[in-house]
Design an enzyme around this catalytic site. Structure first.
Site, PDB file in Angstrom:
ATOM      1  CE  LYS A   1      -0.058   0.096   5.226  1.00 35.51           C
ATOM      2  NZ  LYS A   1      -1.178   0.294   5.848  1.00 35.51           N
TER       3      LYS A   1
ATOM      4  NE  ARG B   1      -7.474  -0.017  11.551  1.00 40.76           N
ATOM      5  CZ  ARG B   1      -6.354  -0.090  10.839  1.00 40.76           C
ATOM      6  NH1 ARG B   1      -5.361   1.237  11.325  1.00 40.76           N
ATOM      7  NH2 ARG B   1      -6.245  -0.871  10.727  1.00 40.76           N
TER       8      ARG B   1
ATOM      9  CE1 TYR C   1      10.252  32.385  -1.575  1.00 39.58           C
ATOM     10  CE2 TYR C   1      10.479  30.153  -1.490  1.00 39.58           C
ATOM     11  CZ  TYR C   1       9.320  31.421  -2.174  1.00 39.58           C
ATOM     12  OH  TYR C   1       8.871  31.259  -3.290  1.00 39.58           O
TER      13      TYR C   1
ATOM     14  CG  MET D   1       5.663  23.205  -4.687  1.00 34.94           C
ATOM     15  SD  MET D   1       4.916  23.736  -5.430  1.00 34.94           S
ATOM     16  CE  MET D   1       4.115  24.133  -4.183  1.00 34.94           C
TER      17      MET D   1
END
Length: 383
Positions: free
Chosen positions: A36, A135, A275, A323
């Site tokens: 997964k 769950r 930044y 990013m």
């Protein structure tokens, strides 16, 4: 795909980890490779054929979309098990393709019967029970109702598995809770036996439980993180290693992550870098721009904290991780050029950056760090 940044996958390490697990779990226990979250960030399309090559013939996923990806890249025949989400349409398709799936509520069981009848094909189901995780899973009353439905429709239902999920086997703090779960599971398994229903696989164990609680291995173990060369927790590793004559980690990391320098810049003393004002150059420095940022999975929390390897030396990430880019201080390197390899995870010379280094700095689990690796990064299996 991003070709200037590469995730490499070591086939030798994969083979090593599978061999270790087989030696530890024994030949009678089926290993279901959990793939997964894009195979824990390693890449389903890249990792599944290699697992398959070295004898893994059962795969576990969460989403049906992942099951289809596994289905489409298998090199040999194997079983696929969906532990989580399927839509109604997916259930019909899964039955048609012979894909196994968890049944943790009555609605899904009824749909399984409906489409199995419609297709004239048996639905391969794993009844998941609620034993204390709170769950997903059938409680005792629901299990009895499910047993009745399965018995009534036995020509359309193949009881492939009977399972539950343990609530934190990687920590000794959960020991009492785990023991209660195992007791409830066995009591509920007795209900199946009393109704002459025998699942092909009884399974409750993940990587941690398979090591800490050998009695949980049963017929099948859902192994995720250990196949990729990581231990579920330090506790699990310590428990294993303390019982060994030679205290060497038997697992090998599969994944390496590298990029390259895209630009170099001289920064004057007293100038801010990147930044904001989080990094001020205290002297004249040389910086390298690397085309990796938080959109690829390099966490912003590593700003002014991260480390990379360039020419075999550790270099500091300075300023805020962007990013798509980060800035690295390379002032101390005697020679550095645009195009030089930058190792984010893995070895270079005698130095190494481990995933655990990310965890310690960013306070993220190794699971999180791996799962956040962008699918847009090119992945290559290395012999």
């Amino acid at each position: 795909m991003i070709d200037d940044t590469i995730i490499s996958l070591s086939e030798k390490s994969i083979q090593n980890n599978i061999s270790f697990l087989r030696s530890k779990l024994g030949d009678k226990v089926k290993i279901s490779a959990v793939v997964k979250a894009n195979a824990y960030g390693h890449g389903i399309e890249q990792i599944v054929p290699v697992f398959n090559k070295y004898g893994i013939d059962h795969f576990s996923v969460f989403y049906y979309s992942e099951a289809l990806r596994v289905y489409n890249c298998l090199s040999k025949t194997a079983s696929i098990m969906v532990m989580g989400w399927l839509s109604e349409k997916d259930i019909k398709d899964a039955i048609e393709k012979g894909i196994e799936f968890f049944v943790f509520n009555m609605e899904r069981l009824q749909l399984a019967v409906k489409y199995a009848k419609e297709l004239g094909v048996k639905a391969k189901i794993h009844l998941e029970t609620e034993t204390g995780m709170n769950r997903s899973g059938l409680n005792r009353e629901e299990l009895n109702a499910a047993i009745a439905i399965v018995k009534e429709n036995i020509e359309y239902i193949e009881l492939t598995g009977f399972c539950t999920h343990l609530a934190g086997a990687e920590s000794v703090s959960n020991h009492f809770r785990i023991q209660n779960q195992l007791q409830r599971y066995q009591e509920m398994a007795s209900e199946l036996e009393a109704n002459n229903l025998t699942p092909k696989y009884k399974h409750v164990a993940n990587s941690a439980a398979s090591i800490v609680y050998p009695e949980t291995r049963m017929d099948l173990v859902r192994v995720g993180i250990m196949l990729y060369g990581f231990w579920s927790s330090t506790e699990v590793f310590v428990q294993y290693i303390n019982n060994q004559e030679y205290r060497v980690d038997p697992l090998n990391r599969i994944l390496g992550w590298q990029s390259q320098i895209m630009a170099l810049k001289e920064v004057k003393s007293g100038e801010f870098v990147g930044y904001g004002i989080s990094y001020l150059a205290q002297s004249k420095i040389t910086t390298a721009l690397v085309p990796v940022g938080y959109s690829f999975g390099y966490s912003r929390s590593l700003s002014n904290k991260g480390r990379v390897l360039i020419r075999g030396h550790q270099c500091s990430v300075i300023g805020v991780v962007n990013m798509n880019m980060m800035i690295v201080d390379v002032t101390h390197l005697k020679k550095v050029e645009v195009g030089d390899k930058v190792v984010l995870i893995g070895k270079q010379g005698k130095s190494e950056i481990k995933v655990s280094a990310f965890s310690e700095i960013s306070d993220e689990l190794n699971y999180e760090i791996l799962a956040h690796l962008s699918e847009s990064i090119t992945r290559r299996v290395i012999k």
